[in-house]
Design an enzyme around this catalytic site. Structure first.
Site, PDB file in Angstrom:
ATOM      1  N   ASP A  11     -26.516  41.352  47.864  1.00  0.00           N
ATOM      2  CA  ASP A  11     -26.051  42.481  47.864  1.00  0.00           C
ATOM      3  C   ASP A  11     -26.723  43.541  49.084  1.00  0.00           C
ATOM      4  O   ASP A  11     -28.005  43.617  48.821  1.00  0.00           O
ATOM      5  CB  ASP A  11     -26.137  43.471  46.589  1.00  0.00           C
ATOM      6  N   ILE A  12     -26.065  43.969  50.088  1.00  0.00           N
ATOM      7  CA  ILE A  12     -26.927  44.357  51.209  1.00  0.00           C
ATOM      8  C   ILE A  12     -27.508  45.630  50.875  1.00  0.00           C
ATOM      9  O   ILE A  12     -28.503  45.942  51.812  1.00  0.00           O
ATOM     10  CB  ILE A  12     -25.731  44.439  52.344  1.00  0.00           C
ATOM     11  N   VAL A  34     -18.045  47.708  50.964  1.00  0.00           N
ATOM     12  CA  VAL A  34     -19.505  47.956  51.346  1.00  0.00           C
ATOM     13  C   VAL A  34     -19.952  49.242  51.772  1.00  0.00           C
ATOM     14  O   VAL A  34     -20.995  49.871  51.420  1.00  0.00           O
ATOM     15  CB  VAL A  34     -19.851  46.822  52.271  1.00  0.00           C
ATOM     16  N   ASP A  35     -19.092  50.159  52.218  1.00  0.00           N
ATOM     17  CA  ASP A  35     -19.177  51.493  52.774  1.00  0.00           C
ATOM     18  C   ASP A  35     -19.498  52.056  51.472  1.00  0.00           C
ATOM     19  O   ASP A  35     -20.654  52.850  51.365  1.00  0.00           O
ATOM     20  CB  ASP A  35     -18.003  51.927  53.472  1.00  0.00           C
ATOM     21  N   SER A 118     -14.926  43.582  58.342  1.00  0.00           N
ATOM     22  CA  SER A 118     -13.491  43.602  58.550  1.00  0.00           C
ATOM     23  C   SER A 118     -12.731  42.594  57.786  1.00  0.00           C
ATOM     24  O   SER A 118     -11.583  42.468  57.869  1.00  0.00           O
ATOM     25  CB  SER A 118     -13.017  43.283  60.021  1.00  0.00           C
ATOM     26  N   TYR A 122      -9.714  45.195  55.314  1.00  0.00           N
ATOM     27  CA  TYR A 122      -9.176  45.227  56.706  1.00  0.00           C
ATOM     28  C   TYR A 122      -8.546  43.903  57.088  1.00  0.00           C
ATOM     29  O   TYR A 122      -7.918  43.848  58.172  1.00  0.00           O
ATOM     30  CB  TYR A 122     -10.312  45.657  57.940  1.00  0.00           C
TER      31      TYR A 122
HETATM   32  P1  ADP Z   1     -13.821  46.082  55.823  1.00  0.00           P
HETATM   33  O1  ADP Z   1     -12.886  47.574  55.635  1.00  0.00           O
HETATM   34  O2  ADP Z   1     -14.429  46.195  57.185  1.00  0.00           O
HETATM   35  O3  ADP Z   1     -13.016  44.986  55.655  1.00  0.00           O
HETATM   36  P2  ADP Z   1     -15.002  45.845  53.183  1.00  0.00           P
HETATM   37  O4  ADP Z   1     -16.117  46.603  52.664  1.00  0.00           O
HETATM   38  O5  ADP Z   1     -13.613  46.000  52.357  1.00  0.00           O
HETATM   39  O6  ADP Z   1     -14.904  46.273  54.748  1.00  0.00           O
HETATM   40  O7  ADP Z   1     -15.455  44.157  53.157  1.00  0.00           O
HETATM   41  C1  ADP Z   1     -16.254  43.745  53.956  1.00  0.00           C
HETATM   42  C2  ADP Z   1     -17.242  42.634  53.106  1.00  0.00           C
HETATM   43  O8  ADP Z   1     -18.024  43.229  52.470  1.00  0.00           O
HETATM   44  C3  ADP Z   1     -16.398  41.768  51.922  1.00  0.00           C
HETATM   45  O9  ADP Z   1     -16.560  40.487  52.243  1.00  0.00           O
HETATM   46  C4  ADP Z   1     -16.716  42.247  50.749  1.00  0.00           C
HETATM   47  O10 ADP Z   1     -16.647  41.459  49.757  1.00  0.00           O
HETATM   48  C5  ADP Z   1     -18.386  42.649  51.257  1.00  0.00           C
HETATM   49  N1  ADP Z   1     -19.022  43.733  50.371  1.00  0.00           N
HETATM   50  C6  ADP Z   1     -18.754  44.462  49.494  1.00  0.00           C
HETATM   51  N2  ADP Z   1     -19.710  45.264  48.922  1.00  0.00           N
HETATM   52  C7  ADP Z   1     -20.937  44.498  49.573  1.00  0.00           C
HETATM   53  C8  ADP Z   1     -22.271  44.675  49.272  1.00  0.00           C
HETATM   54  N3  ADP Z   1     -22.845  45.484  48.366  1.00  0.00           N
HETATM   55  N4  ADP Z   1     -23.084  43.801  49.784  1.00  0.00           N
HETATM   56  C9  ADP Z   1     -22.555  42.860  50.870  1.00  0.00           C
HETATM   57  N5  ADP Z   1     -21.015  42.854  51.161  1.00  0.00           N
HETATM   58  C10 ADP Z   1     -20.416  43.469  50.430  1.00  0.00           C
END
Ligand code: ADP
Length: 173
Positions: A11-12, A34-35, A118, A122
């Site tokens: 988890d980032i 992730v945002d 992405s 996306y």
């Molecule tokens: P985008 O809109 O750029 O596609 P997303 O957030 O939908 O961004 O997904 C980008 C990546 O981040 C995906 O692989 C998703 O599983 C991952 N992700 C979601 N939550 C977290 C987190 N807490 N830590 C790391 N990666 C995450």
């Protein structure tokens, strides 16, 4: 240079490092994935600072403080939405990684963590995105001493597998 890149599953928002990257949207006002997780973990002051930035173009990046996160900075970059590959998506994705690394270097960051930009809502094809990410990071590190270490933080095993393979395929030592 390859030894300055690592791939982990996690988890980032839990990573202790100088900067984490947010796969944002162009408004920079928060979203899902992730945002959303980054804004929840950082607390409301992050959104307040983001409001002062007036958005960000796809492929560019802007930096804020990390607030309640263990990371000192958040680098926000809107990745390209996949429309089939004919709208410059690969170049825009490479530009995201480059722009983030340039900002990190300018702020003196030694350690930077990226999510898989992405490849969530996306819909950028995962294996292609992983190849672009690793090539772009590898090229940057080959010509810059900062950041010293870049970590791809993959949320799930499939994503980690794709980045592991892309890292293994990097030709430069
Ligand atoms: P985008 O809109 O750029 O596609 P997303 O957030 O939908 O961004 O997904 C980008 C990546 O981040 C995906 O692989 C998703 O599983 C991952 N992700 C979601 N939550 C977290 C987190 N807490 N830590 C790391 N990666 C995450």
């Amino acid at each position: 240079m390859k030894n300055r890149i690592q791939v982990i599953q996690g988890d980032i928002t839990r990573q202790t490092c100088d900067a984490i990257v947010n796969a944002a949207n162009t408004s920079l006002l928060g979203g899902g994935g992730v945002d959303g997780a980054i804004h929840r973990a950082a607390g409301p002051d992050l959104l307040a600072e983001c409001r002062t930035l007036h958005g960000c173009q796809t492929g560019k990046a802007k930096i804020t403080k990390g607030y309640r996160l263990p990371a000192r900075y958040v680098i926000h970059t809107p990745g390209p939405i996949w429309h089939g590959g004919g709208r410059n998506e690969p170049d825009l994705l490479a530009s995201c990684y480059r722009s983030c690394l340039e900002l990190a270097e300018a702020k003196g960051c030694r350690t930077v963590c990226f999510p898989s930009i992405s490849t969530g809502v996306y819909h950028f094809p995962l294996n292609q995105a992983a190849g672009i990410a690793m090539e772009t990071i590898g090229e940057f590190l080959a010509s810059h001493t900062l950041p010293a270490q870049v970590t791809m933080v993959c949320f799930d095993g499939t994503t980690k597998g794709a980045y592991d393979q892309a890292l293994a395929e990097l030709t430069k030592p």
